[in-house]
Scaffold this motif. Structure first.
Motif, PDB file in Angstrom:
ATOM      1  N   SER A 163       0.803  -1.234  -0.239  1.00  0.00           N
ATOM      2  CA  SER A 163       0.004   0.014   0.116  1.00  0.00           C
ATOM      3  C   SER A 163       0.865   1.080   0.048  1.00  0.00           C
ATOM      4  N   ALA A 164       0.402   2.209  -0.935  1.00  0.00           N
ATOM      5  CA  ALA A 164       1.360   3.466  -0.862  1.00  0.00           C
ATOM      6  C   ALA A 164       1.176   4.468   0.265  1.00  0.00           C
ATOM      7  N   LYS A 165       0.143   3.808   1.388  1.00  0.00           N
ATOM      8  CA  LYS A 165      -0.192   4.734   2.898  1.00  0.00           C
ATOM      9  C   LYS A 165       0.924   3.990   3.765  1.00  0.00           C
ATOM     10  N   VAL A 166       1.351   3.160   3.259  1.00  0.00           N
ATOM     11  CA  VAL A 166       2.293   2.486   4.437  1.00  0.00           C
ATOM     12  C   VAL A 166       3.791   2.313   3.672  1.00  0.00           C
ATOM     13  N   THR A 167       4.765   3.023   4.629  1.00  0.00           N
ATOM     14  CA  THR A 167       6.034   3.188   4.238  1.00  0.00           C
ATOM     15  C   THR A 167       7.132   2.737   5.163  1.00  0.00           C
ATOM     16  N   VAL A 168       8.254   2.264   4.838  1.00  0.00           N
ATOM     17  CA  VAL A 168       9.219   1.586   5.579  1.00  0.00           C
ATOM     18  C   VAL A 168      10.531   2.281   5.422  1.00  0.00           C
ATOM     19  N   SER A 169      11.420   2.271   6.477  1.00  0.00           N
ATOM     20  CA  SER A 169      12.611   3.015   6.528  1.00  0.00           C
ATOM     21  C   SER A 169      13.573   2.201   7.354  1.00  0.00           C
ATOM     22  N   PRO A 170      14.710   1.424   6.881  1.00  0.00           N
ATOM     23  CA  PRO A 170      15.164   1.878   5.533  1.00  0.00           C
ATOM     24  C   PRO A 170      14.492   0.758   4.521  1.00  0.00           C
ATOM     25  N   ALA A 171      14.218   1.012   3.547  1.00  0.00           N
ATOM     26  CA  ALA A 171      13.509   0.228   2.297  1.00  0.00           C
ATOM     27  C   ALA A 171      14.547  -0.723   1.699  1.00  0.00           C
ATOM     28  N   SER A 172      16.049  -0.728   1.995  1.00  0.00           N
ATOM     29  CA  SER A 172      16.778  -1.595   1.582  1.00  0.00           C
ATOM     30  C   SER A 172      18.187  -1.413   2.331  1.00  0.00           C
ATOM     31  N   GLY A 173      18.975  -2.322   2.088  1.00  0.00           N
ATOM     32  CA  GLY A 173      20.299  -2.132   2.728  1.00  0.00           C
ATOM     33  C   GLY A 173      20.932  -3.505   3.051  1.00  0.00           C
TER      34      GLY A 173
ATOM     35  N   VAL B 283      13.717  -1.897  11.582  1.00  0.00           N
ATOM     36  CA  VAL B 283      12.766  -1.324  10.347  1.00  0.00           C
ATOM     37  C   VAL B 283      11.550  -0.443  10.886  1.00  0.00           C
ATOM     38  N   THR B 284      11.446   0.815  10.444  1.00  0.00           N
ATOM     39  CA  THR B 284      10.216   1.375  10.969  1.00  0.00           C
ATOM     40  C   THR B 284       9.119   1.365   9.895  1.00  0.00           C
ATOM     41  N   VAL B 285       8.168   1.150  10.409  1.00  0.00           N
ATOM     42  CA  VAL B 285       6.912   1.091   9.419  1.00  0.00           C
ATOM     43  C   VAL B 285       5.898   2.365   9.730  1.00  0.00           C
ATOM     44  N   THR B 286       5.516   3.181   8.967  1.00  0.00           N
ATOM     45  CA  THR B 286       4.517   4.417   9.265  1.00  0.00           C
ATOM     46  C   THR B 286       3.554   4.035   8.325  1.00  0.00           C
ATOM     47  N   VAL B 287       2.364   4.492   8.946  1.00  0.00           N
ATOM     48  CA  VAL B 287       0.956   4.408   8.243  1.00  0.00           C
ATOM     49  C   VAL B 287       0.263   5.825   8.246  1.00  0.00           C
ATOM     50  N   ARG B 288       0.051   6.264   7.381  1.00  0.00           N
ATOM     51  CA  ARG B 288      -0.853   7.685   6.941  1.00  0.00           C
ATOM     52  C   ARG B 288      -1.937   7.296   6.232  1.00  0.00           C
TER      53      ARG B 288
ATOM     54  N   ALA C 213      -9.120   2.838   8.129  1.00  0.00           N
ATOM     55  CA  ALA C 213      -8.527   1.328   8.587  1.00  0.00           C
ATOM     56  C   ALA C 213      -8.291   0.748   7.267  1.00  0.00           C
ATOM     57  N   LEU C 214      -7.159  -0.036   7.354  1.00  0.00           N
ATOM     58  CA  LEU C 214      -6.634  -0.893   6.287  1.00  0.00           C
ATOM     59  C   LEU C 214      -5.771  -2.041   6.852  1.00  0.00           C
ATOM     60  N   ASN C 215      -5.587  -2.820   5.897  1.00  0.00           N
ATOM     61  CA  ASN C 215      -4.610  -4.060   6.216  1.00  0.00           C
ATOM     62  C   ASN C 215      -3.603  -4.072   5.004  1.00  0.00           C
ATOM     63  N   ALA C 216      -2.329  -4.220   5.264  1.00  0.00           N
ATOM     64  CA  ALA C 216      -1.225  -4.094   4.203  1.00  0.00           C
ATOM     65  C   ALA C 216      -0.244  -5.267   4.844  1.00  0.00           C
ATOM     66  N   GLN C 217       0.462  -5.542   3.447  1.00  0.00           N
ATOM     67  CA  GLN C 217       1.716  -6.615   3.767  1.00  0.00           C
ATOM     68  C   GLN C 217       2.893  -5.875   3.154  1.00  0.00           C
ATOM     69  N   ILE C 218       3.766  -6.259   3.969  1.00  0.00           N
ATOM     70  CA  ILE C 218       5.286  -5.875   3.660  1.00  0.00           C
ATOM     71  C   ILE C 218       6.116  -6.994   3.556  1.00  0.00           C
ATOM     72  N   THR C 219       6.615  -7.103   2.126  1.00  0.00           N
ATOM     73  CA  THR C 219       7.309  -8.168   1.403  1.00  0.00           C
ATOM     74  C   THR C 219       8.777  -7.953   1.852  1.00  0.00           C
ATOM     75  N   VAL C 220       9.560  -8.955   2.391  1.00  0.00           N
ATOM     76  CA  VAL C 220      11.190  -8.986   2.679  1.00  0.00           C
ATOM     77  C   VAL C 220      11.966  -9.844   1.673  1.00  0.00           C
ATOM     78  N   ASP C 221      12.695  -9.340   0.785  1.00  0.00           N
ATOM     79  CA  ASP C 221      13.514 -10.129   0.072  1.00  0.00           C
ATOM     80  C   ASP C 221      14.811 -10.106   0.452  1.00  0.00           C
ATOM     81  N   PRO C 222      15.700 -11.071   0.243  1.00  0.00           N
ATOM     82  CA  PRO C 222      15.524 -12.527  -0.327  1.00  0.00           C
ATOM     83  C   PRO C 222      14.604 -13.307   0.770  1.00  0.00           C
ATOM     84  N   GLY C 223      13.924 -14.398   0.557  1.00  0.00           N
ATOM     85  CA  GLY C 223      13.312 -15.278   1.186  1.00  0.00           C
ATOM     86  C   GLY C 223      11.671 -14.929   1.409  1.00  0.00           C
TER      87      GLY C 223
END
Length: 391
Positions: free
Chosen positions: A339-349, A360-365, A369-379
């Motif tokens: 979701s564009a309303k859910v951002t992460v920091s850092p997004a890579s590293g 990793v900090t997750v910020t929702v604006r 109400a909403l449900n979102a998923q954050i996918t972490v690669d690799p894995g």
């Protein structure tokens, strides 16, 4: 107006101060300059020296330690201007050895006015001095700077230092001694450099000669027709021992095998004696090539927690964190949000070694109400984000 007040007026840039100084001292200065610059000097040379003296005074009189010595100071400046016009090539007789300006105790004293015949001032000299002193055009300022610069250095008391060639003429023996010492120092330095360079070349020649001798010995010890190896140590020639042997002994022991000597043909052997077959020389084993350095085995990622439950008042952002840990080795990671309303920091590293971790900090604006998923690669690891609005 006293000399001290006159100096203060000139330093303050008041036009009346320079005019008052001219009216008071110009006649005596012109008489002195005419005496210092007699014929065949140009008729206007004395007037130029006086005009330059007042230009220098406007720029340098502030450095005069004792303002009450303004008269003596002006005469000292005028004297240097006359010496500058005469130059070092002028004969010694042209520099009049009169005591009109004598330096005593760091200050200058002038002789009485009647010591020299009085000369009449040029009619236009006053206007020229005041005009040049007040000319603020670029040409006028450049002229004043040039005149002040060529006046030379001034001493700690504020008086100008004498021209160097005049001091040499006054003390010729001292100047000759200084020149002799300087020449001796220069000659000594050159001789030392030549000696040092000669010893260095001698050492270099000795080293080169030793190297040539070694290479010659190595060439003599190498087999005939083969390359000389400088790494082999020279050995005494075997020909010396064979030379002392009788011909019968040489036939019994076989041909000479001394290095560098031609091999004589061996006598024919009987057909009954089998000739020994040469033993095969072992081929050199190839040196093992260095194995390339192994790169570390990449690790995997572990996420904790894998679910974040966040809530906030409508219009306010909500934040949460999770830990990303490397397991077994270094890992480069990338995070994607559904979701564009859910951002992460850092997004890579990247995590440099196993056991290292990052928060990793997750910020929702969002206004709803909403449900979102954050996918972490690799894995392809998933962190679920559940966001609700507080009442």
């Amino acid at each position: 107006m006293q000399d001290r007040e006159l100096v203060a007026a000139i330093v303050a840039g008041e036009g009346g101060g320079l005019a008052e100084a001219y009216d008071r001292y110009a006649a005596a200065l012109y008489t002195y300059c005419r005496f210092m610059l007699p014929d065949p000097c140009p008729p206007g040379a004395a007037a130029d020296a006086v005009a330059d003296t007042f230009i220098v005074a406007a720029a340098k009189v502030q450095g005069l330690r004792d303002p009450d010595q303004l008269r003596a100071w002006l005469h000292a400046v005028a004297r240097n201007e006359c010496l500058r016009q005469l130059g070092p090539a002028a004969p010694a007789s042209a520099v009049r050895p009169v005591g009109a300006v004598a330096v005593v105790g760091g200050a200058a004293r002038t002789a009485p006015d009647d010591a020299m015949p009085e000369a009449s001032l040029p009619a236009d000299l006053r206007e020229r001095v005041l005009t040049e002193g007040a000319d603020n055009t670029p040409t006028g300022r450049a002229h004043r700077v040039s005149v002040t610069h060529r006046a030379g250095p001034f001493g700690p008391t504020g008086f100008p230092k004498p021209r160097w060639w005049h001091e040499v003429r006054r003390h010729p023996l001292v100047a000759a001694a200084v020149a002799a010492v300087t020449a001796a120092v220069i000659v000594g330095g050159i001789a030392a450099l030549l000696l040092a360079d000669g010893s260095h070349r001698a050492r270099a020649s000795t080293v080169a000669l030793g190297r040539a001798t070694f290479e010659t010995s190595a060439a003599a010890s190498s087999p005939a027709g083969g390359p000389a190896s400088p790494s082999r140590k020279p050995t005494p020639a075997a020909g010396a021992s064979s030379a002392s042997m009788s011909p019968a002994d040489r036939l019994a022991t076989g041909p000479s095998t001394s290095p560098g000597m031609p091999r004589s043909p061996s006598p024919a052997r009987s057909s009954s004696s089998p000739s020994p077959s040469p033993s095969p020389s072992p081929s050199p084993s190839p040196s093992p090539s260095p194995s390339p350095s192994r790169s570390p085995t990449p690790g995997t990622l572990r996420v904790a927690p894998n679910k974040l439950v966040l809530s906030a008042v409508s219009g306010k952002p909500a934040s949460g964190t999770f830990i990303l840990t490397a397991v077994g080795g270094p890992v480069k990671f990338v995070l994607h949000s559904s979701s564009a309303k859910v951002t992460v920091s850092p997004a890579s590293g990247s995590l440099g070694f196993g056991g290292s971790w990052v928060t990793v900090t997750v910020t929702v604006r969002s206004l709803v109400a909403l449900n979102a998923q954050i996918t972490v690669d690799p894995g392809n690891l998933v962190v679920t984000v559940v966001f609700s609005i507080k009442a």
